[in-house]
Design an enzyme around this catalytic site. Structure first.
Site, PDB file in Angstrom:
ATOM      1  N   ARG A   1       0.806  -1.231   0.000  1.00 61.72           N
ATOM      2  CA  ARG A   1       0.000   0.000   0.000  1.00 61.72           C
ATOM      3  C   ARG A   1       0.838   1.280   0.000  1.00 61.72           C
ATOM      4  O   ARG A   1       0.315   2.359  -0.211  1.00 61.72           O
ATOM      5  CB  ARG A   1      -0.962  -0.029   1.211  1.00 61.72           C
ATOM      6  CG  ARG A   1      -2.091  -1.022   1.054  1.00 61.72           C
ATOM      7  CD  ARG A   1      -2.800  -1.311   2.373  1.00 61.72           C
ATOM      8  NE  ARG A   1      -2.067  -2.253   3.223  1.00 61.72           N
ATOM      9  CZ  ARG A   1      -2.477  -2.679   4.419  1.00 61.72           C
ATOM     10  NH1 ARG A   1      -3.605  -2.227   4.929  1.00 61.72           N
ATOM     11  NH2 ARG A   1      -1.761  -3.539   5.114  1.00 61.72           N
TER      12      ARG A   1
ATOM     13  N   GLY B   1      -7.450  -5.416  13.322  1.00 66.38           N
ATOM     14  CA  GLY B   1      -8.064  -6.626  13.864  1.00 66.38           C
ATOM     15  C   GLY B   1      -8.819  -6.262  15.142  1.00 66.38           C
ATOM     16  O   GLY B   1      -8.464  -5.311  15.832  1.00 66.38           O
TER      17      GLY B   1
HETATM   18  C1  UD1 Z   1      -1.743  -6.489  11.607  1.00 62.32           C
HETATM   19  C2  UD1 Z   1      -2.610  -7.417  12.449  1.00 62.32           C
HETATM   20  C3  UD1 Z   1      -3.900  -6.679  12.829  1.00 62.32           C
HETATM   21  C4  UD1 Z   1      -3.542  -5.412  13.592  1.00 62.32           C
HETATM   22  C5  UD1 Z   1      -2.581  -4.536  12.767  1.00 62.32           C
HETATM   23  C6  UD1 Z   1      -2.037  -3.421  13.641  1.00 62.32           C
HETATM   24  C7  UD1 Z   1      -2.153  -9.706  11.735  1.00 62.32           C
HETATM   25  C8  UD1 Z   1      -2.623 -10.856  10.931  1.00 62.32           C
HETATM   26  N1  UD1 Z   1      -2.910  -8.607  11.706  1.00 62.32           N
HETATM   27  O1  UD1 Z   1      -2.446  -6.205  10.388  1.00 62.32           O
HETATM   28  O2  UD1 Z   1      -4.701  -7.501  13.657  1.00 62.32           O
HETATM   29  O3  UD1 Z   1      -4.718  -4.696  13.893  1.00 62.32           O
HETATM   30  O4  UD1 Z   1      -1.436  -5.284  12.321  1.00 62.32           O
HETATM   31  O5  UD1 Z   1      -1.209  -2.548  12.913  1.00 62.32           O
HETATM   32  O6  UD1 Z   1      -1.141  -9.813  12.400  1.00 62.32           O
HETATM   33  N2  UD1 Z   1       5.044  -8.956   8.075  1.00 62.32           N
HETATM   34  C9  UD1 Z   1       6.083  -9.829   7.848  1.00 62.32           C
HETATM   35  N3  UD1 Z   1       5.846 -10.952   7.113  1.00 62.32           N
HETATM   36  C10 UD1 Z   1       4.621 -11.242   6.583  1.00 62.32           C
HETATM   37  C11 UD1 Z   1       3.563 -10.322   6.809  1.00 62.32           C
HETATM   38  C12 UD1 Z   1       3.809  -9.192   7.559  1.00 62.32           C
HETATM   39  O7  UD1 Z   1       7.205  -9.631   8.312  1.00 62.32           O
HETATM   40  O8  UD1 Z   1       4.506 -12.290   5.921  1.00 62.32           O
HETATM   41  C13 UD1 Z   1       5.314  -7.736   8.889  1.00 62.32           C
HETATM   42  C14 UD1 Z   1       5.151  -6.433   8.119  1.00 62.32           C
HETATM   43  O9  UD1 Z   1       6.387  -6.003   7.586  1.00 62.32           O
HETATM   44  C15 UD1 Z   1       4.665  -5.481   9.200  1.00 62.32           C
HETATM   45  C16 UD1 Z   1       3.949  -6.369  10.201  1.00 62.32           C
HETATM   46  O10 UD1 Z   1       4.368  -7.703   9.927  1.00 62.32           O
HETATM   47  O11 UD1 Z   1       5.741  -4.827   9.869  1.00 62.32           O
HETATM   48  C17 UD1 Z   1       2.425  -6.263  10.084  1.00 62.32           C
HETATM   49  O12 UD1 Z   1       2.010  -6.655   8.777  1.00 62.32           O
HETATM   50  P1  UD1 Z   1       0.844  -5.877   8.022  1.00 62.32           P
HETATM   51  O13 UD1 Z   1       0.634  -6.545   6.727  1.00 62.32           O
HETATM   52  O14 UD1 Z   1       1.091  -4.434   8.040  1.00 62.32           O
HETATM   53  O15 UD1 Z   1      -0.388  -6.245   8.977  1.00 62.32           O
HETATM   54  P2  UD1 Z   1      -1.783  -5.473   9.100  1.00 62.32           P
HETATM   55  O16 UD1 Z   1      -2.627  -5.823   7.933  1.00 62.32           O
HETATM   56  O17 UD1 Z   1      -1.512  -4.051   9.371  1.00 62.32           O
HETATM   57 CA    CA Z   2       0.336  -2.730   9.376  1.00 65.00          CA
END
Ligand code: UD1
Ligand code: CA
Length: 455
Positions: free
Chosen positions: A21, A145
């Site tokens: 995004r 979430g």
């Molecule tokens: C996540 C939470 C959501 C919460 C929100 C708060 C989950 C499934 N959801 O959603 O409940 O309200 O954060 O900001 O956890 N990342 C990885 N590897 C992956 C996917 C993500 O390292 O495979 C890291 C991203 O770089 C990031 C963090 O995890 O720093 C969160 O990922 P993101 O995709 O932003 O989660 P949200 O959709 O924001």
């Molecule tokens: Ca996030």
């Protein structure tokens, strides 16, 4: 489970997400807030807890992230299969670590150590929960979430927005994303998490439902939304930058600086201001600025990579560039640019000058419009000016060149040769005066015009 509470702590910072995004070639966690990558802010907060280790999870091709977080260890999450999968990537590196494991997100740069402690305390609190989750009530719960609780207030599960029913979406208590786990129970919980959800990802948030199903308690600690908001788009990046600036301004004032109009002063995370520093309106502090006690910075200045020593006066409209050191009581005035230069104590460059790659001695005066010619198109050279030198208006100092203590450089001079101490140097065309010339010229012009009219 025996509750032999360990105080050992490991932090896992998730930073492997694609950050789709953001619509950027730069990994999301490297986008800056207060001139530092977002992830650096998270690491600073984590480090304040003195954890036994910190591991950053990065994705393929994110060497830039690994470099930015060094010397902290990084592990690779080969495919971005979700936040639970990302934590699993750190498993090998944690080995048989059995303390608490705090999971942070690299995209929540405002997180403070106090908030992290709150979460760790909740994990170590009553009922020996397997998981503690940081909750928050943002004014706009948007796509966060949601935390689902039973009648007794116990946390039963976290439901991602995309998977939530309308009733669940109406819940105001949201998942900030940070979680603390009992390291001894963490991996069994993660192994039981599946990917049957709207995104087909392994959600870390499912850890709660899994833990409950296995008979473990789960706890919630509520934090300030301003601390844990995440950045997913550049709109949020700009919003969080403002929140961070507000924090830095407040801190500067609490530390003893006067900000004439705080909202117009922009700081870097590493800006250091001493006591009784006064900062005028519209001043920007780039990275690496140290301002000592009693300094006045007037409106519209830009400072970067500079030390400004006690009681100096800067501005209005000064530009101080990296590698500069402005001496105690020195003055740098309007439209003066200083780059990679030292100004001795009490030195002055008050108007329209360029001082680049130069060492200016104590008490020396740099006149209006004086310029150091430090660049020949290929190489840069230094200019050395001694103490108590008078550099006249519009002087051009062609580097490399040295001017001795107490010397006097006449206005308009181009200086290409060394000037000895206490000497006068004049390097300009000699003035010629022709008595009566202007009057004669005016008369001849008048006669020509009259002749033209007749013809
Ligand atoms: C996540 C939470 C959501 C919460 C929100 C708060 C989950 C499934 N959801 O959603 O409940 O309200 O954060 O900001 O956890 N990342 C990885 N590897 C992956 C996917 C993500 O390292 O495979 C890291 C991203 O770089 C990031 C963090 O995890 O720093 C969160 O990922 P993101 O995709 O932003 O989660 P949200 O959709 O924001
Ligand atoms: Ca996030």
């Amino acid at each position: 489970m025996t509750a032999q509470t360990s105080t050992a702590l490991a932090c896992i910072v998730l930073a492997a997400g694609k950050g789709t995004r953001m619509k950027s070639d730069l990994p999301k966690v490297l986008h800056p807030i207060a001139n530092e990558p977002m992830v650096a802010h998270v690491l600073r907060a984590a480090s304040a807890l003195n954890p036994d280790r910190i591991i950053v999870v990065v994705g393929p091709g994110q060497e830039g992230v690994a470099k930015a977080v060094a010397p902290h260890a990084t592990v690779l999450q080969p495919q971005q299969l979700g936040t639970a999968d990302a934590v699993k990537a750190a498993r090998g590196s944690l080995g048989d670590f059995d303390g608490d494991v705090l999971v942070l997100f690299g995209d929540t740069p405002l997180v403070r150590p106090e908030t992290l402690s709150l979460l760790v305390q909740a994990r170590r609190g009553a009922g020996d929960p397997a998981v503690a989750v940081l909750g928050m009530r943002p004014t706009d719960p948007a796509a966060y979430g949601r935390l689902v609780q039973d009648e007794a207030g116990g946390l039963t599960k976290i439901v991602e927005f995309l998977d939530a029913t309308p009733e669940e979406r109406a819940i105001g208590l949201c998942n900030a994303g940070l979680m603390a786990f009992d390291g001894r129970r963490l991996w069994a919980i993660l192994d039981a998490i599946g990917s049957a959800n709207a995104k087909g990802e392994y959600y870390l948030t499912d850890a709660v439902a899994v833990a409950r199903a296995e008979g473990h308690a789960c706890a919630v600690a509520e934090g300030d939304p301003a601390d844990v908001e995440g950045v997913n788009s550049r709109v949020e990046l700009a919003r969080l930058e403002k929140l961070m600036q507000a924090r830095l301004r407040r801190q500067a004032m609490l530390n003893g600086a006067t900000l004439a109009d705080p909202d117009t002063v922009w700081f870097s995370a590493d800006t250091v201001l001493g006591r009784d520093v006064t900062v005028g309106q519209n001043v920007v502090f780039g990275p690496g600025v140290v301002v000592e006690d009693g300094v006045t910075i007037r409106p519209f200045c830009h400072l970067e990579g500079v030390v400004v020593r006690r009681d100096a006066i800067i501005g209005p409209y000064s530009r101080l560039r990296p590698g500069s050191d402005i001496g105690a009581g020195a003055h740098v005035g309007n439209f003066v640019e200083v780059k990679a230069s030292t100004l001795g104590n009490g030195a002055k460059a008050n108007h329209l000058a360029y001082v680049g790659d130069a060492d200016i001695g104590e008490g020396t005066n740099i006149g209006a419009g004086a310029i150091t010619c430090n660049y020949d198109g290929t190489f840069k050279y230094r200019t050395q000016v001694g103490r108590n030198v008078f550099v006249g208006t519009n002087a051009t100092l062609v580097a490399p060149v040295q001017v001795g203590d107490g010397a006097f450089i006449a206005g308009g001079s181009t200086i290409t040769q060394p000037v000895p101490a206490d000497a006068l140097a004049i390097g300009r065309g000699r003035q010629v005066v022709k008595e009566g010339w202007a009057a004669a010229f005016a008369a001849s012009q008048k006669a020509r015009k009259a002749a033209q009219k007749k013809g």
